[in-house]
Design an enzyme around this catalytic site. Structure first.
Site, PDB file in Angstrom:
ATOM      1  N   GLU A   1       0.691  -1.278  -0.125  1.00 22.60           N
ATOM      2  CA  GLU A   1      -0.316  -0.125  -0.172  1.00 22.60           C
ATOM      3  C   GLU A   1       0.817   1.193   0.001  1.00 22.60           C
ATOM      4  O   GLU A   1       2.426   1.011   0.500  1.00 22.60           O
ATOM      5  CB  GLU A   1      -0.858  -0.120   1.171  1.00 22.60           C
ATOM      6  CG  GLU A   1      -0.199   0.015   2.775  1.00 22.60           C
ATOM      7  CD  GLU A   1      -0.859   0.743   3.761  1.00 22.60           C
ATOM      8  OE1 GLU A   1      -1.438   1.165   3.222  1.00 22.60           O
ATOM      9  OE2 GLU A   1      -0.577  -0.148   4.500  1.00 22.60           O
TER      10      GLU A   1
ATOM     11  N   LYS B   1      -3.497  -2.555  15.392  1.00 21.81           N
ATOM     12  CA  LYS B   1      -3.006  -1.866  16.385  1.00 21.81           C
ATOM     13  C   LYS B   1      -3.583  -1.501  17.951  1.00 21.81           C
ATOM     14  O   LYS B   1      -4.755  -0.750  18.212  1.00 21.81           O
ATOM     15  CB  LYS B   1      -3.029  -0.137  15.652  1.00 21.81           C
ATOM     16  CG  LYS B   1      -1.298   0.572  16.133  1.00 21.81           C
ATOM     17  CD  LYS B   1      -1.076   2.089  15.225  1.00 21.81           C
ATOM     18  CE  LYS B   1       0.140   1.213  14.588  1.00 21.81           C
ATOM     19  NZ  LYS B   1      -0.926   1.809  12.942  1.00 21.81           N
TER      20      LYS B   1
HETATM   21  N1  PSU Z   1      -2.165   1.621  10.561  1.00 24.25           N
HETATM   22  C1  PSU Z   1      -1.125   1.982  10.622  1.00 24.25           C
HETATM   23  N2  PSU Z   1      -0.268   2.418   9.558  1.00 24.25           N
HETATM   24  C2  PSU Z   1      -0.924   3.104   8.547  1.00 24.25           C
HETATM   25  C3  PSU Z   1      -2.333   2.788   8.529  1.00 24.25           C
HETATM   26  C4  PSU Z   1      -2.960   2.121   9.029  1.00 24.25           C
HETATM   27  O1  PSU Z   1      -0.291   1.273  11.565  1.00 24.25           O
HETATM   28  O2  PSU Z   1      -0.120   3.707   7.718  1.00 24.25           O
HETATM   29  C5  PSU Z   1      -3.374   2.959   7.350  1.00 24.25           C
HETATM   30  C6  PSU Z   1      -3.179   2.323   6.343  1.00 24.25           C
HETATM   31  O3  PSU Z   1      -3.547   2.861   5.107  1.00 24.25           O
HETATM   32  C7  PSU Z   1      -5.077   1.716   6.956  1.00 24.25           C
HETATM   33  C8  PSU Z   1      -5.612   3.043   6.850  1.00 24.25           C
HETATM   34  O4  PSU Z   1      -5.658   1.158   5.675  1.00 24.25           O
HETATM   35  O5  PSU Z   1      -4.356   3.663   7.785  1.00 24.25           O
HETATM   36  C9  PSU Z   1      -7.017   2.540   7.336  1.00 24.25           C
HETATM   37  O6  PSU Z   1      -7.519   3.562   7.655  1.00 24.25           O
HETATM   38  P1  PSU Z   1      -8.735   4.383   8.365  1.00 24.25           P
HETATM   39  O7  PSU Z   1      -8.968   4.145  10.135  1.00 24.25           O
HETATM   40  O8  PSU Z   1      -9.160   5.371   7.953  1.00 24.25           O
HETATM   41  O9  PSU Z   1      -9.538   3.945   7.396  1.00 24.25           O
END
Ligand code: PSU
Ligand code: MN
Length: 296
Positions: free
Chosen positions: A21, A155
Site C-alpha cells: 500500500e 494497532k
Molecule cells: N495502520 C498503520 N499505518 C497506516 C495505516 C494503518 O499502522 O498507515 C493506514 C492504512 O493504509 C490503513 C488506513 O488502511 O490507515 C486505515 O485508515 P482508516 O482507519 O481511516 O480506514
C-alpha cells in the site's frame, strides 16, 4: 491501470507478486523514513523470491508498481488524497494523486491479479465507535475482495476486541501466524486468543485456494507478530497510546485524520521507537507475504 516495468515482467514470467500500500508512505510515516522504508520493504520482498508492486494513483492513473522516482515523488508530495474504497474512482476521475489504504490496495491488487499483500497494520474499529461509528472500511473490504493481507494485527490505538467481532461478523478468517494470540502491532501479545492459527506459508496458501474453490468472496487476514527483539511490550506502549487518544479527543480529531494523528503523536512520544518497531514489523510481514505468494 499501468504496470511498472518490473511488475510487467513478473506478470509475463508468472513470478510471485506481493502488493504494497502507499498510505503507509504518505500518511503513516514521516519523510524521509517513509521512502527509505518503502524501498527496504520492496528489497526484502525481492530477497525472498517475489516481486513487489507498490500501488498508488498518480495524476489519475492507477499504478501497479512504482519506479524509484515515482516512489520518491509520492513520499514528498503534499495534498495527497488518502484513498479508501469510497475515494478511488473519484480520485482517478479527477486526475488527482492519492495513496491507497488497505481497502483500496486490495481492490487494485485483485484487479491486477495479485492475491497477497503486505502492510503494517490494518484499520479497525476505533475506541468509542459506539458513539462515533468510526469503523475502517478495511474490515468490510476483507469480506468482499479475495486478497490475503499480512499485517501485524490491529494497532493498540483501536478497540481490538470490537475489531475481531466485526471481522467475525463479516466472515473474515483471522489467522494468527505461529502463535495462539492475536498480535497487537507493536506488541506480540494482545491478551486475546486468535480465532484461527497457522504455522506455515503453505498452509495459508492452501486455505486461500480452498476459499476460492468454495466460491467464497473475500480475503484472509494474517496476523503476524512483530519479531520479539523489536517489540515494545504492552505495558510500555499503552500509556503512550492513552495519552495520544486523549489528545485526539481534546483536539476533536475525526474521520480520516484519526489514524495519522495518533501515529504521529505516538512517534513523537516514544522518540522514534514506535517508528523503528513499525519498520521492522512491516519487513517481517513482507517476508511472510513473499513466502505465501511463492507457495501459491
Ligand atoms: N495502520 C498503520 N499505518 C497506516 C495505516 C494503518 O499502522 O498507515 C493506514 C492504512 O493504509 C490503513 C488506513 O488502511 O490507515 C486505515 O485508515 P482508516 O482507519 O481511516 O480506514
Ligand atoms: Mn475511520
Amino acid at each position: 491501470m499501468i504496470f511498472s516495468p518490473e511488475v510487467e515482467a513478473a506478470r509475463a514470467s508468472g513470478a510471485a507478486l506481493v502488493a504494497l500500500e502507499s498510505t503507509i508512505i504518505t500518511h503513516g510515516m514521516p519523510f524521509p523514513q517513509n521512502v527509505e522504508t518503502a524501498r527496504k520493504v520492496e528489497a526484502e520482498i525481492r530477497a525472498h523470491g517475489a516481486v513487489p508492486a507498490t500501488i498508488a494513483v498518480l495524476d489519475g492513473v492507477l499504478h501497479i508498481g512504482l519506479t524509484d522516482a515515482q516512489l520518491d515523488q509520492l513520499g514528498q508530495a503534499k495534498n495527497v488524497m488518502k484513498l479508501s474504497r469510497a475515494d478511488l474512482a473519484v480520485c482517478m476521475a479527477q486526475g488527482r494523486t492519492g495513496a491507497t489504504t488497505v481497502a483500496a490496495t486490495m481492490i487494485a491488487a485483485e484487479r491486477a491479479g495479485i492475491r497477497v499483500f503486505a502492510t503494517g497494520g490494518i484499520g479497525g474499529v476505533h475506541r468509542g465507535a459506539e458513539e462515533t461509528f468510526d469503523i475502517s472500511a478495511d474490515l468490510n473490504e476483507l469480506s468482499l475482495t479475495a486478497v490475503t493481507v499480512v499485517a501485524a494485527g490491529a494497532k493498540a490505538i483501536l478497540d481490538i476486541p470490537k475489531t475481531m467481532e466485526v471481522l467475525e461478523t463479516n466472515g473474515v478468517p483471522v489467522i494468527a501466524y505461529g502463535q495462539d494470540e492475536i498480535p497487537a502491532f507493536w506488541s506480540r501479545s494482545s491478551g486475546l486468543k486468535a480465532p484461527l492459527r497457522m504455522d506455515s506459508a503453505q498452509e495459508i496458501a492452501a486455505a486461500m485456494k480452498q476459499r476460492l474453490a468454495l466460491n467464497l468472496a473475500g480475503g484472509h487476514l494474517i496476523a503476524n507478530p512483530i519479531p520479539v527483539e523489536h517489540e515494545i511490550p504492552r505495558a510500555e506502549i499503552m500509556p503512550v497510546v492513552e495519552e495520544a487518544l486523549a489528545a485526539a479527543a481534546a483536539q476533536s480529531i475525526a474521520a480520516k485524520d484519526v489514524t495519522p494523528f495518533l501515529l504521529q503523536r505516538i512517534f513523537e512520544a516514544t522518540e522514534g521507537k514506535s517508528l523503528t518497531a513499525n519498520i521492522e514489523l512491516v519487513l517481517n510481514n513482507a517476508r511472510l507475504a513473499a513466502a505465501i505468494a511463492r507457495a501459491l
